[in-house]
Write a protein that holds these residues in place. Structure first.
Motif, PDB file in Angstrom:
ATOM      1  N   MET A 217      27.727  -3.329   4.258  1.00 52.53           N
ATOM      2  CA  MET A 217      26.288  -2.684   3.587  1.00 52.53           C
ATOM      3  C   MET A 217      27.127  -1.427   3.374  1.00 52.53           C
ATOM      4  O   MET A 217      27.168  -0.204   3.672  1.00 52.53           O
ATOM      5  CB  MET A 217      24.845  -3.066   4.358  1.00 52.53           C
ATOM      6  N   PRO A 218      27.041  -1.297   2.005  1.00 54.18           N
ATOM      7  CA  PRO A 218      27.895   0.180   0.946  1.00 54.18           C
ATOM      8  C   PRO A 218      26.450   1.200   1.875  1.00 54.18           C
ATOM      9  O   PRO A 218      25.550   1.000   1.976  1.00 54.18           O
ATOM     10  CB  PRO A 218      27.581   0.230  -0.134  1.00 54.18           C
ATOM     11  N   THR A 219      26.639   2.589   2.278  1.00 55.00           N
ATOM     12  CA  THR A 219      26.371   3.328   1.968  1.00 55.00           C
ATOM     13  C   THR A 219      25.978   3.936   0.078  1.00 55.00           C
ATOM     14  O   THR A 219      25.887   3.598   0.074  1.00 55.00           O
ATOM     15  CB  THR A 219      27.118   4.655   2.780  1.00 55.00           C
ATOM     16  N   ILE A 220      24.240   4.143   0.747  1.00 58.86           N
ATOM     17  CA  ILE A 220      23.495   5.354  -0.308  1.00 58.86           C
ATOM     18  C   ILE A 220      23.522   6.204  -0.889  1.00 58.86           C
ATOM     19  O   ILE A 220      22.994   6.963   0.064  1.00 58.86           O
ATOM     20  CB  ILE A 220      22.337   4.372  -0.217  1.00 58.86           C
ATOM     21  N   GLY A 221      23.476   7.154  -1.622  1.00 59.48           N
ATOM     22  CA  GLY A 221      23.510   8.536  -2.172  1.00 59.48           C
ATOM     23  C   GLY A 221      21.855   8.422  -2.971  1.00 59.48           C
ATOM     24  O   GLY A 221      22.296   8.173  -3.872  1.00 59.48           O
ATOM     25  N   ILE A 222      21.541   9.833  -2.725  1.00 60.64           N
ATOM     26  CA  ILE A 222      20.747   9.986  -4.289  1.00 60.64           C
ATOM     27  C   ILE A 222      20.909  12.018  -4.801  1.00 60.64           C
ATOM     28  O   ILE A 222      20.292  12.156  -4.323  1.00 60.64           O
ATOM     29  CB  ILE A 222      18.550   9.525  -3.781  1.00 60.64           C
ATOM     30  N   ILE A 223      20.744  11.687  -6.035  1.00 63.03           N
ATOM     31  CA  ILE A 223      21.462  12.885  -6.083  1.00 63.03           C
ATOM     32  C   ILE A 223      20.338  13.117  -7.134  1.00 63.03           C
ATOM     33  O   ILE A 223      20.058  12.514  -8.075  1.00 63.03           O
ATOM     34  CB  ILE A 223      21.836  13.944  -6.976  1.00 63.03           C
ATOM     35  N   GLY A 224      19.019  14.568  -6.853  1.00 64.54           N
ATOM     36  CA  GLY A 224      17.712  14.350  -8.154  1.00 64.54           C
ATOM     37  C   GLY A 224      16.341  13.532  -7.299  1.00 64.54           C
ATOM     38  O   GLY A 224      16.844  12.455  -6.780  1.00 64.54           O
ATOM     39  N   THR A 225      15.524  14.907  -6.770  1.00 62.72           N
ATOM     40  CA  THR A 225      14.673  13.265  -6.488  1.00 62.72           C
ATOM     41  C   THR A 225      13.154  13.696  -7.058  1.00 62.72           C
ATOM     42  O   THR A 225      11.883  13.749  -6.382  1.00 62.72           O
ATOM     43  CB  THR A 225      14.515  13.526  -5.104  1.00 62.72           C
ATOM     44  N   GLY A 226      13.508  13.695  -8.633  1.00 58.68           N
ATOM     45  CA  GLY A 226      11.800  13.754  -9.227  1.00 58.68           C
ATOM     46  C   GLY A 226      11.383  11.992  -9.631  1.00 58.68           C
ATOM     47  O   GLY A 226      11.133  12.085  -8.434  1.00 58.68           O
ATOM     48  N   MET A 227      10.981  12.432 -10.248  1.00 57.72           N
ATOM     49  CA  MET A 227      10.162  10.751 -11.051  1.00 57.72           C
ATOM     50  C   MET A 227      10.906   9.651 -10.443  1.00 57.72           C
ATOM     51  O   MET A 227      10.574   8.638  -9.636  1.00 57.72           O
ATOM     52  CB  MET A 227       9.367  11.239 -12.625  1.00 57.72           C
ATOM     53  N   ILE A 228      12.140   9.703 -11.126  1.00 56.58           N
ATOM     54  CA  ILE A 228      12.614   8.376 -10.933  1.00 56.58           C
ATOM     55  C   ILE A 228      13.693   8.243  -9.318  1.00 56.58           C
ATOM     56  O   ILE A 228      13.607   7.453  -8.583  1.00 56.58           O
ATOM     57  CB  ILE A 228      14.169   8.059 -12.312  1.00 56.58           C
ATOM     58  N   GLY A 229      14.206   9.968  -9.117  1.00 54.72           N
ATOM     59  CA  GLY A 229      14.818   9.429  -7.944  1.00 54.72           C
ATOM     60  C   GLY A 229      13.918   9.062  -6.447  1.00 54.72           C
ATOM     61  O   GLY A 229      14.255   8.540  -5.829  1.00 54.72           O
ATOM     62  N   GLY A 230      12.676   9.990  -6.912  1.00 55.52           N
ATOM     63  CA  GLY A 230      12.184   9.418  -6.148  1.00 55.52           C
ATOM     64  C   GLY A 230      11.404   8.062  -5.539  1.00 55.52           C
ATOM     65  O   GLY A 230      11.119   7.669  -4.773  1.00 55.52           O
ATOM     66  N   ALA A 231      11.295   7.335  -6.551  1.00 53.41           N
ATOM     67  CA  ALA A 231      11.046   5.712  -7.211  1.00 53.41           C
ATOM     68  C   ALA A 231      12.269   5.188  -6.544  1.00 53.41           C
ATOM     69  O   ALA A 231      11.585   4.947  -5.688  1.00 53.41           O
ATOM     70  CB  ALA A 231      10.296   5.768  -7.863  1.00 53.41           C
ATOM     71  N   ILE A 232      13.229   5.841  -7.034  1.00 51.41           N
ATOM     72  CA  ILE A 232      14.620   4.735  -6.407  1.00 51.41           C
ATOM     73  C   ILE A 232      14.619   4.921  -4.864  1.00 51.41           C
ATOM     74  O   ILE A 232      14.221   4.097  -3.906  1.00 51.41           O
ATOM     75  CB  ILE A 232      15.646   4.890  -6.410  1.00 51.41           C
ATOM     76  N   ALA A 233      14.100   6.230  -4.140  1.00 56.27           N
ATOM     77  CA  ALA A 233      13.585   6.465  -2.620  1.00 56.27           C
ATOM     78  C   ALA A 233      13.204   5.566  -2.122  1.00 56.27           C
ATOM     79  O   ALA A 233      13.342   5.056  -0.453  1.00 56.27           O
ATOM     80  CB  ALA A 233      13.727   7.870  -2.386  1.00 56.27           C
ATOM     81  N   GLN A 234      11.927   5.544  -2.648  1.00 53.69           N
ATOM     82  CA  GLN A 234      10.862   5.098  -1.995  1.00 53.69           C
ATOM     83  C   GLN A 234      10.903   3.377  -2.116  1.00 53.69           C
ATOM     84  O   GLN A 234      10.384   2.443  -1.319  1.00 53.69           O
ATOM     85  CB  GLN A 234       9.708   5.015  -3.033  1.00 53.69           C
ATOM     86  N   ARG A 235      11.917   2.816  -2.703  1.00 56.64           N
ATOM     87  CA  ARG A 235      11.821   1.201  -3.150  1.00 56.64           C
ATOM     88  C   ARG A 235      12.598   1.096  -1.693  1.00 56.64           C
ATOM     89  O   ARG A 235      13.048  -0.057  -1.327  1.00 56.64           O
ATOM     90  CB  ARG A 235      12.767   0.892  -4.193  1.00 56.64           C
ATOM     91  N   LEU A 236      14.168   1.941  -1.923  1.00 53.56           N
ATOM     92  CA  LEU A 236      14.707   1.571  -1.178  1.00 53.56           C
ATOM     93  C   LEU A 236      14.627   1.795   0.793  1.00 53.56           C
ATOM     94  O   LEU A 236      14.253   0.873   1.751  1.00 53.56           O
ATOM     95  CB  LEU A 236      15.896   2.663  -0.596  1.00 53.56           C
TER      96      LEU A 236
ATOM     97  N   VAL B 222      25.681   6.085  -5.034  1.00 52.22           N
ATOM     98  CA  VAL B 222      25.496   7.352  -5.053  1.00 52.22           C
ATOM     99  C   VAL B 222      24.406   7.264  -7.149  1.00 52.22           C
ATOM    100  O   VAL B 222      24.879   7.218  -8.153  1.00 52.22           O
ATOM    101  CB  VAL B 222      26.054   8.617  -5.487  1.00 52.22           C
ATOM    102  N   PHE B 223      23.038   7.123  -6.563  1.00 54.02           N
ATOM    103  CA  PHE B 223      22.292   6.921  -7.347  1.00 54.02           C
ATOM    104  C   PHE B 223      22.222   8.858  -8.287  1.00 54.02           C
ATOM    105  O   PHE B 223      21.723   9.728  -7.389  1.00 54.02           O
ATOM    106  CB  PHE B 223      20.820   6.902  -7.124  1.00 54.02           C
ATOM    107  N   VAL B 224      22.334   8.527  -9.712  1.00 50.61           N
ATOM    108  CA  VAL B 224      22.187  10.220  -9.579  1.00 50.61           C
ATOM    109  C   VAL B 224      20.477  10.184 -10.897  1.00 50.61           C
ATOM    110  O   VAL B 224      20.885   9.969 -12.346  1.00 50.61           O
ATOM    111  CB  VAL B 224      23.228  10.924 -10.923  1.00 50.61           C
ATOM    112  N   SER B 225      20.031  11.502 -10.695  1.00 49.10           N
ATOM    113  CA  SER B 225      19.068  11.636 -11.137  1.00 49.10           C
ATOM    114  C   SER B 225      18.133  12.680 -11.609  1.00 49.10           C
ATOM    115  O   SER B 225      17.508  13.297 -10.615  1.00 49.10           O
ATOM    116  CB  SER B 225      17.279  10.203 -10.619  1.00 49.10           C
ATOM    117  N   VAL B 226      18.822  13.680 -13.009  1.00 47.45           N
ATOM    118  CA  VAL B 226      18.756  14.852 -12.963  1.00 47.45           C
ATOM    119  C   VAL B 226      17.883  14.974 -14.482  1.00 47.45           C
ATOM    120  O   VAL B 226      19.415  14.694 -15.105  1.00 47.45           O
ATOM    121  CB  VAL B 226      20.365  15.862 -12.119  1.00 47.45           C
ATOM    122  N   ASN B 227      17.418  15.788 -14.409  1.00 45.91           N
ATOM    123  CA  ASN B 227      17.142  16.768 -15.433  1.00 45.91           C
ATOM    124  C   ASN B 227      18.435  16.598 -16.738  1.00 45.91           C
ATOM    125  O   ASN B 227      19.180  17.842 -16.423  1.00 45.91           O
ATOM    126  CB  ASN B 227      15.811  17.916 -16.231  1.00 45.91           C
TER     127      ASN B 227
END
Length: 204
Positions: free
Chosen positions: A1-20, A63-68
Motif C-alpha cells: 500500500m502506498p504511504t500517505i502524507g498530508i500537508i495542511g491541516t485546516g478544514m479539508i486536510g483535517g477532514a481527509i485525515a479523519q477519513r483515513l 501527498v495531499f496538499v491542502s493549504v490556503n
C-alpha cells in the motif's frame, strides 16, 4: 500500500485525515506550526494518523496538499517530488468568506504543477464542503461521488484506488486543462454539488 502524507491541516486536510483514520489507513500530517500543534487532530483522527514535519509528509508516495491559496506556493517551495503523487485539494480563494483570487483564467491545478516540479499532480477532494468529507461516504444505499482529474493516468489510477478504499465513488473527469476546470472553485459547474452514486443490482 502506498504511504500517505498530508500537508495542511485546516478544514479539508483535517477532514481527509479523519477519513483515513476511520479506515485505519496510516498517514503523516503536517502544518506550518509544527507537529506539536497537531495533538488534538491526531487524537480525533485515530491511531493510524501521526504528526510530522512538512518534509516528512512530502516524502510519502501520495501527498495531499491542502493549504490556503496565498500560502500554497510557499508550502510547496523547496520540496523534491521525484515523481511522487501530489493530490491538489486547493481552490484559488481566500479564507472564509472565500473571496476569489484572480489567476488570469488559468486552471488552478496547472499553476500547482508549476509550483511542484517533478510531482504527478491529480486534482481531487476539493469540490465538497469539508463537512461532507468528514462524514462516512455511504449515503442512502450509495456512495458519495468524488471527482478527480489529471494528466498522468498512472497517478490518477492510484488516487482512484484510494478514493475507493475510503468508500467514495471516484469519477474521472479527464485532464487538467479541461477536466479540472469543471470542479475548480470558483466557477466550476460541478463545485459544491453533493452527488451520490446509487449502487444498483442491474448491470449498468
Amino acid at each position: 500500500m502506498p504511504t500517505i502524507g498530508i500537508i495542511g491541516t485546516g478544514m479539508i486536510g483535517g477532514a481527509i485525515a479523519q477519513r483515513l483514520g476511520a479506515k485505519g489507513i496510516p498517514a503523516t500530517i503536517a502544518n506550518s506550526r509544527g507537529p506539536e500543534t497537531l495533538a488534538d487532530l491526531v487524537a480525533k483522527a485515530g491511531p493510524s494518523i501521526t504528526a510530522g514535519t512538512r518534509e516528512e509528509a512530502a516524502a510519502k508516495d501520495i501527498v495531499f496538499v491542502s493549504v490556503n491559496w496565498p500560502k500554497l506556493q510557499g508550502a510547496l517551495a523547496g520540496l523534491d517530488w521525484n515523481g511522487r503523487i501530489l493530490v491538489d485539494t486547493n481552490n484559488n480563494m481566500q479564507k472564509p468568506p472565500l473571496p476569489p483570487i484572480d489567476i488570469g483564467g488559468r486552471a488552478s491545478t496547472a499553476i500547482v504543477q508549476e509550483w511542484a516540479p517533478g510531482a504527478r499532480v491529480v486534482k481531487a477532494f476539493n469540490h465538497h464542503f469539508f463537512m461532507n468529507l468528514e462524514k462516512a461516504p455511504d449515503v442512502d444505499g450509495g456512495r458519495r461521488v468524488l471527482f478527480y482529474a489529471g494528466d498522468d493516468e498512472g497517478a490518477k489510477a492510484e488516487v482512484a484506488k484510494l478514493i475507493d478504499q475510503l468508500g467514495f465513488f471516484g469519477l474521472n473527469l479527464g485532464g487538467v486543462e479541461h477536466g479540472s476546470r469543471l470542479f475548480q472553485s470558483p466557477g466550476g459547474p460541478l463545485i459544491a454539488h453533493d452527488l451520490v452514486k446509487i449502487d444498483s443490482p442491474l448491470p449498468f
